[in-house]
Design an enzyme around this catalytic site. Structure first.
Site, PDB file in Angstrom:
ATOM      1  N   HIS B  64       2.721  -6.903   2.764  1.00 36.52           N
ATOM      2  CA  HIS B  64       3.001  -7.974   1.808  1.00 36.52           C
ATOM      3  C   HIS B  64       1.845  -7.999   0.805  1.00 36.52           C
ATOM      4  O   HIS B  64       0.683  -7.801   1.178  1.00 36.52           O
ATOM      5  CB  HIS B  64       3.129  -9.326   2.516  1.00 36.52           C
ATOM      6  N   ASP B  66       0.050 -10.095  -0.733  1.00 35.94           N
ATOM      7  CA  ASP B  66      -1.161 -10.913  -0.600  1.00 35.94           C
ATOM      8  C   ASP B  66      -2.130 -10.357   0.442  1.00 35.94           C
ATOM      9  O   ASP B  66      -3.206 -10.914   0.643  1.00 35.94           O
ATOM     10  CB  ASP B  66      -0.807 -12.381  -0.309  1.00 35.94           C
ATOM     11  N   HIS B  67      -1.761  -9.251   1.099  1.00 34.34           N
ATOM     12  CA  HIS B  67      -2.668  -8.604   2.048  1.00 34.34           C
ATOM     13  C   HIS B  67      -3.099  -7.218   1.589  1.00 34.34           C
ATOM     14  O   HIS B  67      -3.902  -6.575   2.254  1.00 34.34           O
ATOM     15  CB  HIS B  67      -2.007  -8.515   3.431  1.00 34.34           C
TER      16      HIS B  67
END
Lengths: 307, 307
Positions: B64, B66-67
């Site tokens: 994802h 945001d990682h």
């Protein structure tokens, strides 16, 4: 009827604790345009109180990471926020391919379309137009195909004198005629010259974004008369050789570009990380072009209306 | 012989002015490991005084944005900095393909190799090992294949008593035997039991990174006895339904995981942007697991040696 530029990132490629890579928000009549999208641009927008959902279009000067790595997270987040309106993105090739890669791996269910429009970096061409604004490409000289952007407000309609509207009891259709600069025929048959009803509007405003680039007199010429010019000044004058080698400009070259364009004001940025204090660079540029300011994160440059 | 975790990002996907997306720096004996790489991680490392060139390996829990969106700019910058050493990256598929895309468009002349190692997110397996450390995968329960990571210090060698070294005039080879727990034969022929020469070393330390995940008793079990556990707590307990729907955990579930693992200390993070003050979440978790702390940008959690 605002016309302003907010700096979201002022650094060149190497990160520093306080500076962010290149990104700016151009606000023309409350329509928001993003120019370049360095890493962290979405957070920088939130910090500056700018709603990312309001973006009308995005302009990317070239495909070096420090100008584009913030685009992909921004596109994903706009999906999370529920954007539905297609988003035009103006950038050199092969951004279309890159967007496809991004979409395949990260945004298979993006709820809006991204519309890539290729910017041909050797042409001075009209890229974007609406009722009040034109955006033109400005060919630049960098290590990869690069384009600057010239934001030109269109000539505003003539101002119709409120007292004359009342005096002649003008209809909406007649006011529209007057705004267009036409003569107006009253119901009585009397014809009023346009000058009788209207006065000059404010002068159309303009902003030029020139980054990244080596010294380019041609680019400066294309921005003649611009109110506000952003020109990269990665290096101090002493680093002229390094600048040439890397396809960048010195403070002196940025100032010369502003002089050549007879710009109203110059903003410099894209500072090399070696300069802890950008005022050193601003002072250098001011010796040639006194009306020079520093790009710093969160700072807004407003172009006021002038008649 | 440090063992510490520095929080570089504490937020979930939506950006806030002060929180950054997930990233942590694990320091084991001055060897640096990056765990997740949310956007802006390279700037966060610079802010925390961490030299990005010192990275030994990178562990990505899942793909994802945001990682992982901070990984690509970081890889480019390491090239600018002149890294030459290959960089191992542990992440689920298809990170290899994505790295290839990135390389093709942005880093055709990267001066070092990126070595992608696939993390199979259904297996509890040894991923990385050196003289002092093992890193294990911990299967997690999220909307996409996701793995946590367990950093386990290896049992340190036995400590050899300095006074005994002097007393028996031990050679380097004999000291090495003693460290390994063996008996030592002196030049005189006398054999000394290992207990005569050495004492217990400190207990091996451990850290578990569990994000992103819904409540998973299995994951907690795999971390039994861990000294420090990071567990995501995207939501407050009242948002249990939302958490389940999105494959995330509540504060209560994070605390239950720490209890189940008999963890020494719990750090929560990955806060939803709706929580302006993370202390609300920490207070909730503390009602079940008192030794809970908040992940906040720049904070370092050190695991001290214990005998």
């Amino acid at each position: 009827m605002s016309f302003s530029v907010t700096i979201l990132g002022s650094s060149s490629a190497r990160p520093t604790p306080s500076r962010h890579p290149s990104a700016q928000l151009v606000n023309v009549h409350e329509q928001h345009y993003l120019v370049d999208a360095g890493e962290g641009v979405q957070q920088q927008m939130v910090r500056a109180g700018i709603n990312p959902l309001k973006l009308k279009a995005i302009f990317i000067s070239h495909l070096h990471g420090d100008h584009v790595f913030g685009l992909f997270p921004l596109l994903s987040t706009l999906g999370l926020y529920g954007r539905r309106t297609p988003l035009p993105i103006y950038a050199p090739a092969p951004l279309g391919e890159i967007l496809e890669c991004h979409r395949r791996y990260f945004d298979t269910d993006l709820p809006y379309e991204t519309e890539w429009h290729e910017v041909r970096t050797t042409e001075h061409a009209l890229l974007w137009e609406n009722r009040t604004l034109e955006v033109w490409s400005i060919p630049l000289r960098h290590r990869v195909p690069t384009s600057g952007f010239l934001f030109r407000e269109k000539r505003p309609p003539r101002n119709v004198d409120k007292f004359k509207i009342a005096k002649y009891n003008l209809t909406i259709a007649q006011i529209a005629e007057a705004k267009r600069g036409e003569a107006v025929e009253l119901d009585t048959g009397e014809v009023l010259n346009n000058e009788e009803l209207t006065y000059e509007p404010y002068k159309p405003r303009s902003y030029a974004y020139l980054s990244d680039t080596a010294w380019s007199p041609k680019a400066a010429e294309l921005c003649r008369g611009v109110d506000l010019m952003y020109h990269e000044a990665t290096y101090a004058t002493a680093e002229r050789k390094n600048a040439r080698l890397r396809g960048h400009s010195t403070t002196e070259e940025a100032a010369r570009a502003a002089l050549r364009a007879s710009a109203g004001r110059l903003v410099i940025g894209h500072y090399s990380s070696r300069y802890k204090d950008e005022n050193v660079l601003v002072e250098e540029a001011r010796t040639l072009f006194p009306n020079t300011c520093a790009a710093t994160e969160g700072k807004t440059f407003t172009i006021e209306k002038q008649r």
